[in-house]
Design a protein around this motif. Structure first.
Motif, short mmCIF file in Angstrom:
data_model
loop_
_atom_site.label_atom_id
_atom_site.label_comp_id
_atom_site.label_asym_id
_atom_site.label_seq_id
_atom_site.Cartn_x
_atom_site.Cartn_y
_atom_site.Cartn_z
N GLU A 396 -1.03 -11.51 -6.17
CA GLU A 396 -1.10 -12.24 -4.91
C GLU A 396 -2.15 -11.64 -3.99
OE1 GLU A 396 2.67 -13.42 -2.91
OE2 GLU A 396 3.63 -12.44 -4.65
N VAL A 397 -2.19 -10.31 -3.95
CA VAL A 397 -3.16 -9.62 -3.07
C VAL A 397 -4.58 -9.95 -3.50
CG1 VAL A 397 -4.10 -7.34 -2.45
CG2 VAL A 397 -1.63 -7.75 -2.39
N LEU A 414 -3.53 -10.30 4.77
CA LEU A 414 -2.63 -9.25 4.23
C LEU A 414 -1.57 -8.88 5.25
CD1 LEU A 414 -5.26 -6.91 2.49
CD2 LEU A 414 -3.48 -8.25 1.34
N MET A 415 -1.97 -8.76 6.53
CA MET A 415 -1.03 -8.34 7.57
C MET A 415 0.08 -9.38 7.74
SD MET A 415 -3.74 -6.83 10.38
CE MET A 415 -2.54 -6.73 11.70
N SER A 416 -0.29 -10.69 7.71
CA SER A 416 0.73 -11.72 7.94
C SER A 416 1.55 -11.99 6.68
CB SER A 416 0.04 -13.02 8.41
OG SER A 416 -0.92 -13.44 7.44
N ARG A 417 0.90 -11.94 5.51
CA ARG A 417 1.60 -12.29 4.27
C ARG A 417 2.58 -11.20 3.84
NH1 ARG A 417 4.29 -13.23 0.84
NH2 ARG A 417 4.00 -14.18 -1.24
N PHE A 418 2.17 -9.95 3.94
CA PHE A 418 3.02 -8.86 3.43
C PHE A 418 3.57 -7.94 4.52
CE2 PHE A 418 -0.12 -9.82 0.07
CZ PHE A 418 0.75 -10.24 -0.93
N GLN A 424 -2.90 -0.19 7.17
CA GLN A 424 -2.58 -0.40 5.75
C GLN A 424 -3.48 -1.46 5.14
OE1 GLN A 424 1.62 -1.26 6.34
NE2 GLN A 424 2.21 0.67 5.32
N SER A 425 -3.71 -2.52 5.87
CA SER A 425 -4.54 -3.61 5.36
C SER A 425 -5.96 -3.14 5.11
CB SER A 425 -4.55 -4.79 6.35
OG SER A 425 -3.25 -5.27 6.52
#
Length: 862
Positions: A396-397, A414-418, A424-425
């Motif tokens: 997914e990433v 990345l921030m919104s999805r995970f 971290q992103s």
């Protein structure tokens, strides 16, 4: 008075009181000098210039494992960035930190000419090179972990540390000196090992007293060694922060091949210029202030210091040494003034306060370092956590990143999805593709687990004070292991301060005195037993005309009374006698007691305690002379030691003192003369007299041909003792004391040994038991030890058995008795093996031959 001051901006005139203005300005100036120049910080023990030099070298990467850099480069770096003063002040600081005679533990590793103990100037900074010592690196350790506060430099363009996060208790180990305005400081250097032990003792017990701390931190320890003379001032300095320490240089007494004595100065007091001292000693000799010096010269080389002073033939070394201490800087005193900055304010500190301030600072450093490491660990864990989330949703990433038009869009996705943070992103986007392999993914998981363990530990440290202090102790132990060393400066207590017996281990030693007056003490275990008739072991290397004359065993805590042939008595503690090898010559006794050159030791008495009133008032010293005079004096008359000795007996012209014995007043006295006669009479027939008396006749002696060879005092109740006589040629025997009838004092006596050309003259008379041992010393230096039980009893008129085989030119010089306790002290089984001296033992002859010879030797005289 007041002054009108015009403000150029608004034209106003402000009234200022000159007195107040000067007072304020001077206080500001004095505080600037106190805080910014002259006084060390209690935490790292450094003044600002030292701190800036070390920090500047660290910033340049001028470490101990890197090549040296020119001193001029460091001076320029420090002056341009941190210390806006003259280059000479910075270079002088660097030089001092690189001189082994200036700092107890050097902080700068120098290459080139950094001056000398003679006061020579160092080479210019363009010639010398430097780098940090490992110890200085330990002072800078963790400086990048927010352990200390930083402040802006002089032009506000850079930051410099207000203190170094040192693991080294530098204030105490290197000391400091400085003159501020209205105050000064003078902190002595100390031994790192002792200071660390003191710090650990303080951590273990915050209520520890200074008296208890002194057991760990004993005294100052100077880089140049020397001897601290007297302890009271040192103790006062530890207790109050102010005191006085007296330091003496170290001197050896040597004897040249020509027999002349010379003094060798091999360690100087702290900060004393050797060349100036040499010049001063020469001047003292020229001005006749010190009479006994013939020449002074400097023989120092790369192997060490050696300032040699040749003495005149009649000079007494001990006297010259004391004069050197009195008139030259060979003895120097230093004022202890422990002033340091505590939280920016000058304070006088005692030993405990200096240790507690350092421990408090180390605790603060450990807390700040732990917080920094915890923050960094948590940041790392946060990123690793993001990696793990990304790896768990790898497909997914990757799809999300591929579908994003810009990195910013990918980051937001990345921030919104995970539910990842921005950090971290960003870290995921910067992740290298190789870290997506299976092995690398496992490494990331392991790394995350390790970081989480570290976080848990760091949180424990912050919540547990005991754990923090354990870390401090462990770090101090590591410092001691890496940099600790032995003391360089000895401590010499004054008699008035404490009993030396309290610090000297009590043990038994063999004391030997040679015919020419050389004395030494040796461990009793260096001697061991042999059979009768052996050749013996070498007991002392002597010059051809010298030989061992006195040999006996005593405890190091006892007092020796020395009686000379001119009738004087001197005192010396056994521990004051220099220790030497069994085969060594020893030290001239004139260097230990003020013995005139024309006098010599004849008798020695070992007293356990001269302060025991009951003992000294119930015992006597019995003295006898070569001409047969005997005298008895109460021991109490000899119980007050004097440096120059006292008169024990008035000796007539042509006579000399021969023997001295300790008695209880109820003994029987026996005296023997060279021609083979002996007399026995009760001690109470000799009345006790004062020290200055002449005495009375003990035995009749033909003064032209004969002389007394010895005297023994035997208790009437002791029936186990027999009389042992020994002749010059090595013959001897034991005889029951009852074979000698009691006669009047002053008679001719009876025969005690049959004197022949084969036996030689009588040399010694002793009282012995079968449990005793004998030490026989020859003029050649050979020493043999044998059991008295091996010597058979024989009648008065026999010539005895051969005790020791002698060369034709050799003779017996001295015979000493070791009693039952002494025998146990000297007798060590298994000494025949490794490390022991080989004995020339000829006792393996045919037993029958030896028995036949013994029978022949015991034939009574006709």
């Amino acid at each position: 008075m007041s002054e009108n001051t015009e403000n150029p901006q608004d034209g106003k005139i402000i009234q200022i009181n000159i007195e107040e203005q000067m007072k304020t300005a001077y206080i500001d100036y004095s505080m600037s000098v106190i805080v910014g120049r002259a006084l060390p910080d209690v935490r790292d023990g450094l003044k600002p210039v030292h701190r800036r030099v070390l920090f500047g070298m660290n910033e340049l990467g001028n470490n101990s494992n890197k090549p040296y850099k020119k001193s001029a480069r460091i001076v320029g770096e420090v002056m341009g960035k941190f210390h806006p003063h003259g280059d000479s002040s910075i270079y002088d600081t660097i030089v001092r930190m690189a001189q082994p005679w200036s700092l107890r533990y050097m902080l700068v590793d120098g290459q080139g000419n950094f001056g000398s103990v003679d006061g020579d100037m160092p080479a210019a900074m363009r010639y010398t090179e430097i780098r940090l010592q490992k110890m200085a690196e330990a002072m800078l350790e963790d400086i990048d972990k927010e352990t200390v506060d930083f402040s802006l430099n002089f032009d506000d363009t850079l930051e410099e540390p207000t203190v170094l996060p040192t693991r080294i208790p530098n204030l105490l180990i290197n000391g400091a000196s400085g003159i501020a305005v209205g105050m000064a400081t003078n902190i002595m250097p100390h031994n790192l090992t002792e200071v660390v032990d003191g710090l650990i003792a303080y951590i273990d017990n915050r209520d520890i007293t200074i008296e208890e701390l002194i057991k760990h931190v004993k005294a100052p320890d100077f880089p140049t060694g020397g001897i601290i003379y007297g302890y009271e001032g040192v103790k006062q300095g530890f207790e109050t922060g102010r005191g006085r320490v007296v330091v003496r240089g170290k001197i050896n007494v040597e004897t040249s091949k020509a027999g002349r004595e010379r003094l060798v100065i091999y360690e100087l007091p702290y900060q004393i210029n050797k060349a100036a001292l040499h010049q001063k000693i020469a001047q003292l000799a020229d001005d006749k202030i010190i009479e006994g010096i013939s020449e002074a010269r400097d023989e120092s080389d790369r192997d060490g210091m050696r300032l040699v002073i040749d003495l005149k033939r009649e000079a007494i070394a001990n006297v010259v040494i004391n004069q050197l201490y009195k008139y030259s800087e060979l003895q120097t005193s230093y004022g202890i003034n422990n002033v340091a900055l505590v939280k920016g304010r000058p304070r006088v500190l005692n030993l405990k306060e200096m240790l507690s301030e350092f421990v408090e600072f180390r605790h603060e450093v450990v807390v700040r370092r732990t917080r920094f490491e915890l923050r960094k660990a948590e940041e790392k864990a946060h990123i690793l956590q993001g990696y793990l989330i990304a790896l768990d949703h790898l497909d997914e990433v990757i799809a999300l990143i591929r579908s994003s038009r810009t990195p910013e869009e990918a980051k937001d996705g990345l921030m919104s999805r995970f539910e990842l943070s921005e950090i971290q992103s960003k870290a995921i986007l910067e992740l290298r593709l190789q870290r997506l392999t299976g092995m690398e993914r496992d490494k990331i998981k392991e790394e995350y687990e390790e970081v989480m363990k570290l976080i848990a530990y760091l949180k424990d440290v912050l919540s547990d004070e005991g754990l923090r202090f354990k870390i401090i102790k462990d770090e101090l132990e590591d410092v001691k292991k890496r940099f600790g060393d032995e003391r360089k400066t000895e401590i010499q207590y004054l008699a008035s301060e404490m009993r030396m017996e309290d610090i000297i281990a009590e043990e038994d030693v063999v004391i030997t005195i040679s015919h020419l007056g050389y004395i030494k003490r040796t461990s009793a275990y260096d001697y061991r037993q042999q059979k009768r008739g052996g050749r013996g072991a070498l007991g002392g290397k002597t010059r051809e005309e010298d030989y061992i004359e006195h040999l006996f065993v005593a405890s190091t805590h006892h007092t020796m009374l020395f009686f000379t042939e001119k009738g004087r008595c001197y005192w010396l503690k056994v521990y004051e006698i220099p220790e030497g090898e069994k085969s060594g010559k020893g030290r001239a006794i004139q260097n230990l007691i003020n013995l005139p050159t024309d006098d010599k030791i004849r008798a020695i008495i070992d007293i356990k305690d001269l302060s025991d009133k009951d003992f000294i008032s119930s015992h006597y010293i019995v003295l006898c002379t070569a001409n047969g005079i005997i005298k008895k004096t109460l021991l109490e008359d000899f119980s007050r030691p004097r440096q120059n000795g006292v008169n024990a007996i008035t000796v007539n012209e042509g006579d000399q003192l021969l023997e001295a014995k300790l008695t209880n007043g109820n003994s029987e006295i026996m005296m023997a003369i060279k021609s083979g006669r002996a007399i026995r009479f009760p001690e109470n027939t000799v009345r006790d007299t004062g020290r200055g008396a002449i005495g009375v006749r003990g035995i009749e002696v033909d003064n032209d041909k004969d002389e007394v060879v010895g005297m023994i005092c035997v208790n009437k109740e002791d029936a186990t003792r027999t009389v042992l006589v020994v002749s010059e040629k090595g013959f001897g025997k034991r005889t029951d004391i009852e074979e000698y009838r009691i006669t009047n004092r002053g008679g001719k006596g009876v025969k005690t040994i049959n004197i022949t050309e084969k036996t030689g003259s009588l040399i010694a008379i002793l009282d012995v038991t079968e449990k005793d041992d004998l030490m026989i010393t020859c003029k050649s230096g050979i020493t043999i030890r044998m059991a008295v039980a091996d010597i058979r009893e024989a009648g008065r008129a026999t010539q005895g058995v051969r005790l020791i085989r002698l060369d034709d030119t050799d003779e017996i010089a001295a015979v000493a008795r070791l009693d039952e306790q002494e025998e146990e002290k000297l007798d060590v089984e298994g000494m025949e093996g490794e490390g022991s001296e080989q004995l020339r033992d000829d006792s393996s002859e045919d037993p029958g031959t030896a028995a036949a010879e013994a029978s022949e030797d015991e034939t009574p005289a006709e």
